[in-house]
Design a protein around this motif. Structure first.
Motif, PDB file in Angstrom:
ATOM      1  N   ARG A 188      71.728  53.901   0.996  1.00  0.00           N
ATOM      2  CA  ARG A 188      70.678  54.187   0.001  1.00  0.00           C
ATOM      3  C   ARG A 188      70.130  55.613   0.088  1.00  0.00           C
ATOM      4  N   GLY A 189      70.660  56.398   1.017  1.00  0.00           N
ATOM      5  CA  GLY A 189      70.208  57.788   1.109  1.00  0.00           C
ATOM      6  C   GLY A 189      68.935  57.923   1.937  1.00  0.00           C
ATOM      7  N   LEU A 190      68.257  59.033   1.778  1.00  0.00           N
ATOM      8  CA  LEU A 190      67.056  59.297   2.566  1.00  0.00           C
ATOM      9  C   LEU A 190      65.867  58.531   1.987  1.00  0.00           C
ATOM     10  N   LEU A 191      65.290  57.643   2.797  1.00  0.00           N
ATOM     11  CA  LEU A 191      64.169  56.827   2.336  1.00  0.00           C
ATOM     12  C   LEU A 191      62.860  57.337   2.945  1.00  0.00           C
ATOM     13  N   TYR A 192      61.807  57.291   2.122  1.00  0.00           N
ATOM     14  CA  TYR A 192      60.485  57.743   2.563  1.00  0.00           C
ATOM     15  C   TYR A 192      59.653  56.567   3.056  1.00  0.00           C
ATOM     16  N   PRO A 193      58.601  56.841   3.825  1.00  0.00           N
ATOM     17  CA  PRO A 193      57.818  55.762   4.445  1.00  0.00           C
ATOM     18  C   PRO A 193      57.368  54.674   3.474  1.00  0.00           C
ATOM     19  N   ASP A 194      57.015  55.049   2.264  1.00  0.00           N
ATOM     20  CA  ASP A 194      56.592  54.052   1.268  1.00  0.00           C
ATOM     21  C   ASP A 194      57.614  52.946   1.079  1.00  0.00           C
ATOM     22  N   ALA A 195      58.896  53.280   1.263  1.00  0.00           N
ATOM     23  CA  ALA A 195      59.965  52.327   0.992  1.00  0.00           C
ATOM     24  C   ALA A 195      60.218  51.362   2.151  1.00  0.00           C
ATOM     25  N   PHE A 196      59.706  51.671   3.344  1.00  0.00           N
ATOM     26  CA  PHE A 196      60.080  50.793   4.464  1.00  0.00           C
ATOM     27  C   PHE A 196      58.985  50.503   5.485  1.00  0.00           C
ATOM     28  N   LEU A 197      57.905  51.280   5.516  1.00  0.00           N
ATOM     29  CA  LEU A 197      56.911  51.063   6.580  1.00  0.00           C
ATOM     30  C   LEU A 197      56.244  49.689   6.501  1.00  0.00           C
ATOM     31  N   ALA A 198      56.006  49.203   5.280  1.00  0.00           N
ATOM     32  CA  ALA A 198      55.369  47.891   5.148  1.00  0.00           C
ATOM     33  C   ALA A 198      56.259  46.801   5.742  1.00  0.00           C
ATOM     34  N   VAL A 199      57.575  46.913   5.526  1.00  0.00           N
ATOM     35  CA  VAL A 199      58.500  45.914   6.074  1.00  0.00           C
ATOM     36  C   VAL A 199      58.571  46.046   7.598  1.00  0.00           C
ATOM     37  N   VAL A 200      58.547  47.279   8.082  1.00  0.00           N
ATOM     38  CA  VAL A 200      58.528  47.496   9.537  1.00  0.00           C
ATOM     39  C   VAL A 200      57.315  46.786  10.125  1.00  0.00           C
ATOM     40  N   LYS A 260      66.067  40.673  -0.603  1.00  0.00           N
ATOM     41  CA  LYS A 260      66.064  42.107  -0.333  1.00  0.00           C
ATOM     42  C   LYS A 260      65.291  42.406   0.950  1.00  0.00           C
ATOM     43  N   ARG A 261      64.150  41.700   1.104  1.00  0.00           N
ATOM     44  CA  ARG A 261      63.335  41.886   2.304  1.00  0.00           C
ATOM     45  C   ARG A 261      64.118  41.512   3.556  1.00  0.00           C
ATOM     46  N   LEU A 262      64.805  40.346   3.447  1.00  0.00           N
ATOM     47  CA  LEU A 262      65.567  39.855   4.584  1.00  0.00           C
ATOM     48  C   LEU A 262      66.648  40.859   4.958  1.00  0.00           C
ATOM     49  N   ARG A 263      67.312  41.377   3.918  1.00  0.00           N
ATOM     50  CA  ARG A 263      68.367  42.352   4.167  1.00  0.00           C
ATOM     51  C   ARG A 263      67.769  43.608   4.798  1.00  0.00           C
ATOM     52  N   THR A 264      66.616  44.020   4.275  1.00  0.00           N
ATOM     53  CA  THR A 264      65.976  45.209   4.827  1.00  0.00           C
ATOM     54  C   THR A 264      65.621  44.998   6.302  1.00  0.00           C
ATOM     55  N   LEU A 265      65.149  43.790   6.633  1.00  0.00           N
ATOM     56  CA  LEU A 265      64.808  43.491   8.017  1.00  0.00           C
ATOM     57  C   LEU A 265      66.029  43.650   8.923  1.00  0.00           C
ATOM     58  N   GLU A 266      67.166  43.070   8.489  1.00  0.00           N
ATOM     59  CA  GLU A 266      68.401  43.201   9.264  1.00  0.00           C
ATOM     60  C   GLU A 266      68.777  44.674   9.425  1.00  0.00           C
ATOM     61  N   GLU A 267      68.656  45.393   8.317  1.00  0.00           N
ATOM     62  CA  GLU A 267      69.018  46.814   8.330  1.00  0.00           C
ATOM     63  C   GLU A 267      68.091  47.620   9.233  1.00  0.00           C
ATOM     64  N   LEU A 268      66.810  47.231   9.244  1.00  0.00           N
ATOM     65  CA  LEU A 268      65.845  47.948  10.091  1.00  0.00           C
ATOM     66  C   LEU A 268      66.204  47.799  11.567  1.00  0.00           C
ATOM     67  N   ARG A 269      66.601  46.560  11.935  1.00  0.00           N
ATOM     68  CA  ARG A 269      66.967  46.325  13.331  1.00  0.00           C
ATOM     69  C   ARG A 269      68.126  47.212  13.735  1.00  0.00           C
ATOM     70  N   SER A 270      69.145  47.295  12.870  1.00  0.00           N
ATOM     71  CA  SER A 270      70.294  48.114  13.246  1.00  0.00           C
ATOM     72  C   SER A 270      69.958  49.611  13.145  1.00  0.00           C
ATOM     73  N   ALA A 271      69.041  49.944  12.238  1.00  0.00           N
ATOM     74  CA  ALA A 271      68.642  51.350  12.110  1.00  0.00           C
ATOM     75  C   ALA A 271      68.010  51.855  13.402  1.00  0.00           C
ATOM     76  N   LEU A 272      67.220  50.976  14.039  1.00  0.00           N
ATOM     77  CA  LEU A 272      66.574  51.363  15.298  1.00  0.00           C
ATOM     78  C   LEU A 272      67.627  51.586  16.377  1.00  0.00           C
ATOM     79  N   VAL A 273      68.622  50.666  16.405  1.00  0.00           N
ATOM     80  CA  VAL A 273      69.687  50.762  17.402  1.00  0.00           C
ATOM     81  C   VAL A 273      70.579  51.974  17.133  1.00  0.00           C
ATOM     82  N   ASP A 274      70.892  52.181  15.844  1.00  0.00           N
ATOM     83  CA  ASP A 274      71.840  53.242  15.482  1.00  0.00           C
ATOM     84  C   ASP A 274      71.184  54.599  15.239  1.00  0.00           C
ATOM     85  N   ASP A 275      69.860  54.680  15.503  1.00  0.00           N
ATOM     86  CA  ASP A 275      69.217  55.998  15.408  1.00  0.00           C
ATOM     87  C   ASP A 275      69.219  56.576  13.997  1.00  0.00           C
TER      88      ASP A 275
END
Ligand code: C2E
Ligand code: MG
Ligand code: MG
Ligand code: MG
Length: 291
Positions: free
Chosen positions: A69-81, A23-38
């Motif tokens: 996954r809809g609107l995510l709050y910082p608790d759900a992703f800042l640690a992975v960032v 899940k972490r690995l997937r989130t990492l991939e998703e984070l990279r594209s999230a930055l690119v895709d705004d």
């Protein structure tokens, strides 16, 4: 079928539940594209003058509009960032968008000051003060349009560098707030040494204040501490009118909380501001609950 059997074989040696790692690995991939895709958006929560009821500014709080996954709050992703070393990039994105929004507000006659949260890891960059200055200039914004929120862990992490970077940010006229005050490895030394303007008392002291005598004593003495150091004091987590009134009575300068407004998208904040002005014009109490 070779690949399949080897995958199955590999599985035998894996910990029984590896879903977390996947899940972490997937989130990492998703984070990279999230930055690119705004996909990161900012919500804004007003900072209110507790004495006059005036809006002092807003705090920008990041959310991730995730495609599935809809609107995510910082608790759900800042640690992975943070773990994946992407905090610097996220901070750049947030800062740029917060200043774009500040510029829109300034152009429409609402010179709101926008507070941006900086994690310890995004504030080690020596060129940050100049970059911030440049970002303000290209948007035609005064230094008062931006406020920087840092946490105690940053202030304690690397004193010399922290001091230098903050001094150069602040020398441009940008105000610095210490966020979540009281929860970190607090030390009176940094209050003496560091270039700061504001203490933001963590909501874990504010929310129980009206029922817990110790919490209340800590809040009232922090107001005195802040003022005797020439700092302003902000309380976060004001959830009801009683907390608002008690804090105002203690002389606390500013406050944020669901009682006034939750963090909301910019168009909703505009409506909130308009409603508030209308209330003020007809003499309704400025502290009206809106959510
Ligand atoms: P923070 O900077 O201390 O922000 C305050 C948090 O308290 C926000 O949570 C806000 O929605 C919430 N809050 C405000 N009023 C109330 C209230 O009356 N009651 C309660 N229970 N909560 C209230 P949020 O938006 O989930 O953000 C959590 C944390 O994530 C922030 O805490 C901040 O440390 C971090 N964060 C948010 N945006 C950014 C960002 O752009 N960059 C960085 N580095 N960190 C961010
Ligand atoms: Mg903050
Ligand atoms: Mg805070
Ligand atoms: Mg907090």
């Amino acid at each position: 079928y070779k690949a399949k059997s080897s995958r199955t074989g590999h599985h035998v040696y894996r910990p029984i539940d590896d879903s977390h790692g996947d899940k972490r690995l997937r989130t990492l991939e998703e984070l990279r594209s999230a930055l690119v895709d705004d996909e990161f958006v900012l919500h804004y929560q007003p900072k209110i003058d507790l004495q006059s009821g005036a809006v002092r500014g807003v705090e920008a709080l990041v959310r991730w509009q995730h495609p599935t996954r809809g609107l995510l709050y910082p608790d759900a992703f800042l640690a992975v960032v943070e773990e994946s070393g992407l905090m610097h990039d996220l901070t750049q994105v947030v800062l740029a968008e917060a200043l774009n929004q500040a510029a829109r507000w300034h152009r429409s006659g609402k010179p709101l000051s926008v507070a941006v949260n900086f994690s310890a890891s995004s504030l080690v960059d020596e060129s940050l003060p100049e970059r911030i200055g440049e970002m303000l200039r290209t948007r035609g914004l005064p230094a008062s349009a931006l406020q920087v929120e840092v946490t105690e862990d940053f202030l304690m992490s690397d004193r010399g560098r922290a001091h230098d970077i903050l001094t150069r940010v602040r020398s441009q006229g940008i105000r610095i707030a210490v966020d979540d005050f009281g929860t970190g490895y607090s030390s009176l030394a940094y209050l003496r040494d560091l270039p700061i303007d504001q203490l933001k008392l963590d909501r874990s002291f504010v929310t129980p204040m009206t029922t817990d005598a110790r919490a209340s004593a800590l809040v009232s003495s922090t107001v005195v501490l802040a003022h005797s150091l020439g700092l302003t004091m902000v309380a976060e987590g004001i959830e009801d009118g009683e907390a608002f009134a008690v804090l105002a009575g203690y002389g606390c300068d500013e406050g944020q909380g669901y009682f006034m407004s939750r963090p909301v998208p910019p168009d909703q904040l505009d409506r909130w501001l308009t409603d508030r002005e209308a209330d003020a014009a007809v003499g309704a109490p400025a502290r009206r609950r809106t959510l």
